[in-house]
Design an enzyme around this catalytic site. Structure first.
Site, PDB file in Angstrom:
ATOM      1  N   GLU A 165       0.429   5.204   0.773  1.00 36.86           N
ATOM      2  CA  GLU A 165      -0.531   6.267   0.987  1.00 36.86           C
ATOM      3  C   GLU A 165      -0.015   7.671   0.738  1.00 36.86           C
ATOM      4  O   GLU A 165       0.868   7.805   0.193  1.00 36.86           O
ATOM      5  CB  GLU A 165      -0.688   5.989   2.742  1.00 36.86           C
ATOM      6  CG  GLU A 165      -1.115   4.809   3.293  1.00 36.86           C
ATOM      7  CD  GLU A 165      -1.091   4.621   4.556  1.00 36.86           C
ATOM      8  OE1 GLU A 165      -0.870   5.456   5.241  1.00 36.86           O
ATOM      9  OE2 GLU A 165      -1.947   3.506   4.838  1.00 36.86           O
ATOM     10  N   CYS A 181      -4.269   0.760  -2.201  1.00 42.94           N
ATOM     11  CA  CYS A 181      -4.056  -0.502  -1.544  1.00 42.94           C
ATOM     12  C   CYS A 181      -2.949  -1.426  -2.279  1.00 42.94           C
ATOM     13  O   CYS A 181      -2.861  -1.488  -3.448  1.00 42.94           O
ATOM     14  CB  CYS A 181      -5.242  -1.577  -1.497  1.00 42.94           C
ATOM     15  SG  CYS A 181      -6.763  -0.435  -0.667  1.00 42.94           S
ATOM     16  N   CYS A 200     -10.756  -3.408  -3.994  1.00 42.32           N
ATOM     17  CA  CYS A 200      -9.779  -4.168  -4.715  1.00 42.32           C
ATOM     18  C   CYS A 200     -10.531  -5.542  -5.339  1.00 42.32           C
ATOM     19  O   CYS A 200      -9.682  -6.167  -6.285  1.00 42.32           O
ATOM     20  CB  CYS A 200      -8.628  -4.476  -3.557  1.00 42.32           C
ATOM     21  SG  CYS A 200      -7.608  -3.403  -3.000  1.00 42.32           S
ATOM     22  N   CYS A 250     -10.329  -5.066   0.522  1.00 41.56           N
ATOM     23  CA  CYS A 250     -11.434  -4.291   0.433  1.00 41.56           C
ATOM     24  C   CYS A 250     -12.445  -4.247  -0.754  1.00 41.56           C
ATOM     25  O   CYS A 250     -11.748  -5.109  -1.535  1.00 41.56           O
ATOM     26  CB  CYS A 250     -10.925  -2.568   0.389  1.00 41.56           C
ATOM     27  SG  CYS A 250     -10.448  -2.047  -1.138  1.00 41.56           S
ATOM     28  N   GLU A 266      -2.869  -4.545  -3.160  1.00 40.72           N
ATOM     29  CA  GLU A 266      -3.480  -5.405  -4.100  1.00 40.72           C
ATOM     30  C   GLU A 266      -3.557  -4.955  -5.359  1.00 40.72           C
ATOM     31  O   GLU A 266      -3.413  -5.738  -6.418  1.00 40.72           O
ATOM     32  CB  GLU A 266      -4.943  -6.082  -3.700  1.00 40.72           C
ATOM     33  CG  GLU A 266      -4.926  -6.799  -2.490  1.00 40.72           C
ATOM     34  CD  GLU A 266      -5.238  -5.974  -1.135  1.00 40.72           C
ATOM     35  OE1 GLU A 266      -4.779  -5.051  -0.905  1.00 40.72           O
ATOM     36  OE2 GLU A 266      -5.869  -6.653  -0.092  1.00 40.72           O
ATOM     37  N   ASN A 303       0.885  -1.299   0.158  1.00 39.47           N
ATOM     38  CA  ASN A 303       0.135   0.092  -0.073  1.00 39.47           C
ATOM     39  C   ASN A 303       1.052   1.261   0.004  1.00 39.47           C
ATOM     40  O   ASN A 303       1.857   1.426   0.741  1.00 39.47           O
ATOM     41  CB  ASN A 303      -1.109  -0.056   1.131  1.00 39.47           C
ATOM     42  CG  ASN A 303      -0.451  -0.198   2.490  1.00 39.47           C
ATOM     43  OD1 ASN A 303       0.473  -1.022   2.613  1.00 39.47           O
ATOM     44  ND2 ASN A 303      -0.991   0.216   3.537  1.00 39.47           N
TER      45      ASN A 303
HETATM   46  N1  THU Z   1      -5.295  -1.666   2.549  1.00 38.28           N
HETATM   47  C1  THU Z   1      -4.800  -2.483   1.677  1.00 38.28           C
HETATM   48  O1  THU Z   1      -3.594  -2.179   1.301  1.00 38.28           O
HETATM   49  N2  THU Z   1      -5.339  -3.283   1.172  1.00 38.28           N
HETATM   50  C2  THU Z   1      -6.531  -3.820   1.953  1.00 38.28           C
HETATM   51  O2  THU Z   1      -7.204  -4.542   1.285  1.00 38.28           O
HETATM   52  C3  THU Z   1      -7.202  -3.124   2.762  1.00 38.28           C
HETATM   53  C4  THU Z   1      -6.361  -1.673   3.235  1.00 38.28           C
HETATM   54  C5  THU Z   1      -4.497  -0.481   2.964  1.00 38.28           C
HETATM   55  C6  THU Z   1      -4.982   0.894   2.615  1.00 38.28           C
HETATM   56  C7  THU Z   1      -4.512   2.048   3.581  1.00 38.28           C
HETATM   57  O3  THU Z   1      -3.219   2.361   3.111  1.00 38.28           O
HETATM   58  C8  THU Z   1      -4.115   0.896   4.733  1.00 38.28           C
HETATM   59  O4  THU Z   1      -4.521  -0.212   4.323  1.00 38.28           O
HETATM   60  C9  THU Z   1      -5.197   1.162   5.938  1.00 38.28           C
HETATM   61  O5  THU Z   1      -6.502   1.066   5.447  1.00 38.28           O
END
Ligand code: THU
Length: 158
Positions: free
Chosen positions: A64, A73, A115, A112, A75, A62
């Site tokens: 940010e 994310c 994704c 999520c 994925e 991920n």
């Molecule tokens: N996140 C992912 O990378 N994958 C997921 O399936 C759920 C959430 C990340 C997004 C964000 O950077 C952090 O996790 C917190 O939500």
């Protein structure tokens, strides 16, 4: 009114050593990727490792951003890159690991909704099921395709 139940098949494992060797490797690479996530704001480090039909493995984590919605994310970072680099090669497997406070989560991390939609698109696009491994310390879940993870999904048949 009629009620309908939608069943999905989920495999459950207690330890990654119960998985075949290539999947153990995928999990290891997803964990490594998670450690390199840019998760400055949530401190929730997610890694994804994607295996392609040509044997290549692509990882992502991920990313940010100070402007929150600009992040992505793990994925989707991994899948978009896999599809960008190998536009004609199906994805066959995917492992997802999340680390919080320097430890892999106890419960398996679940992708999520956004994704899942992207994962489904890749599965449909190549007409090849993507086996997905969701890793937790105390339990590992695996599903043999994405469509079971996203029932009643949006698609162009509408
Ligand atoms: N996140 C992912 O990378 N994958 C997921 O399936 C759920 C959430 C990340 C997004 C964000 O950077 C952090 O996790 C917190 O939500």
């Amino acid at each position: 009114m009629k009620k309908q139940h939608i069943d999905i098949e989920v495999e459950s494992y207690n330890n990654i050593t119960e998985l075949p060797a290539d999947e153990q490797e995928l999990v290891k690479l997803a964990e490594e990727a998670a450690k390199n996530a840019y998760a400055k704001y949530s401190h929730f480090f997610v890694g994804a490792a994607v295996k392609l039909a040509n044997g290549e493995i692509i990882t992502g984590n991920n990313q940010e951003n100070n402007a929150y919605p600009s992040g992505l994310c793990a994925e989707r970072v991994a899948l978009f890159y896999a599809n960008a680099k190998y536009p004609d090669v199906p994805v066959t497997k995917m492992a997802i690991v999340a680390i919080y406070k320097d430890d892999i989560l106890q419960e398996p991390v679940a992708p999520c909704g956004a994704c899942r939609q992207v994962m489904l698109e890749t599965e449909v696009r190549f007409d090849t099921p993507i086996r997905t491994i969701l890793v937790g310390k105390s339990k590992i879940l695996a599903m043999n395709d994405i469509k079971s993870m996203l029932p009643l999904s949006f698609n162009f048949d509408f």
